[in-house]
Design a protein around this motif. Sequence first.
Motif, mmCIF file in Angstrom:
data_model
loop_
_atom_site.group_PDB
_atom_site.id
_atom_site.type_symbol
_atom_site.label_atom_id
_atom_site.label_comp_id
_atom_site.label_asym_id
_atom_site.label_seq_id
_atom_site.Cartn_x
_atom_site.Cartn_y
_atom_site.Cartn_z
ATOM 1 N N LEU A 142 0.827 -1.212 0.000
ATOM 2 C CA LEU A 142 0.000 0.000 0.000
ATOM 3 C C LEU A 142 0.857 1.256 0.000
ATOM 4 N N LEU A 143 1.932 1.244 0.770
ATOM 5 C CA LEU A 143 2.835 2.386 0.786
ATOM 6 C C LEU A 143 3.537 2.559 -0.564
ATOM 7 N N VAL A 144 3.941 1.461 -1.168
ATOM 8 C CA VAL A 144 4.573 1.528 -2.497
ATOM 9 C C VAL A 144 3.573 2.056 -3.521
ATOM 10 N N LEU A 145 2.345 1.598 -3.461
ATOM 11 C CA LEU A 145 1.306 2.081 -4.370
ATOM 12 C C LEU A 145 1.061 3.576 -4.172
ATOM 13 N N ALA A 146 0.979 4.019 -2.929
ATOM 14 C CA ALA A 146 0.776 5.446 -2.649
ATOM 15 C C ALA A 146 1.948 6.260 -3.185
ATOM 16 N N TRP A 147 3.172 5.767 -2.983
ATOM 17 C CA TRP A 147 4.341 6.468 -3.487
ATOM 18 C C TRP A 147 4.317 6.539 -5.015
ATOM 19 N N MET A 148 3.947 5.435 -5.683
ATOM 20 C CA MET A 148 3.897 5.411 -7.150
ATOM 21 C C MET A 148 2.828 6.380 -7.676
ATOM 22 N N LEU A 149 1.674 6.398 -7.036
ATOM 23 C CA LEU A 149 0.619 7.326 -7.461
ATOM 24 C C LEU A 149 1.052 8.769 -7.257
ATOM 25 N N PHE A 159 1.418 11.372 -10.390
ATOM 26 C CA PHE A 159 0.638 12.614 -10.502
ATOM 27 C C PHE A 159 1.502 13.857 -10.419
ATOM 28 N N HIS A 160 2.663 13.815 -9.801
ATOM 29 C CA HIS A 160 3.544 14.971 -9.733
ATOM 30 C C HIS A 160 4.472 15.090 -10.939
ATOM 31 N N HIS A 161 4.588 14.033 -11.729
ATOM 32 C CA HIS A 161 5.473 14.074 -12.905
ATOM 33 C C HIS A 161 4.704 14.064 -14.222
ATOM 34 N N LEU A 162 3.444 14.327 -14.170
ATOM 35 C CA LEU A 162 2.676 14.393 -15.421
ATOM 36 C C LEU A 162 2.822 15.711 -16.091
#
Length: 175
Positions: free
Chosen positions: A161-168, A172-175
């Motif tokens: 869950l933490l890895v998923l949150a970090w990936m999201l 969203f910050h690099h789009l």
Amino acid sequence: MPSSKQPEILLPGTPEQPSRLGSAAGIFTNQNLDRLAHILDDCFRIPGTPIRFGLDGIVGLVPAIGDVLAGLASCILIFAAWVRGVPYITLVRMLVNLALDVVIGAIPFLGDAFDIAWKANRRNYALLVRHIEQPTRHAWKDWFFLGILVLAIIAIFLVPLLVLAWMLDWFFHHL
């Protein structure tokens, strides 16, 4: 008015063991359970080595179903512990020993080596006997073990869950 009920007399050195099945518990003696653990975990020896294995290691070689069948046979020890009145925390520890044996044992080759080294039935028999001989001696170890297990399970679910949150967040910050 005198009571017709006579006091129960127990022979010295034979404490009454609590049993959840009454007279049917007679088949779950230490001798029978030790024999079962021996057959499942260490009745054969590789010649010229101290390495011992049992039917659990042999049946585990059968792909897909071998470890499940060996695990079912190992459940007899856990059921016997329940019948003989072992506390639930110790039963949980015995179930974890068995679960590790079955899950890791299902991995081809590496799991079979683990089965031979882990000897879940010997571990579970030792837990049962230790509880019967000294009921409160090991309670803190069981609770500590359970606590570590719960923390490990939480980590197993929390890390993805933490890895998923970090990936999201990164996405969203690099789009």
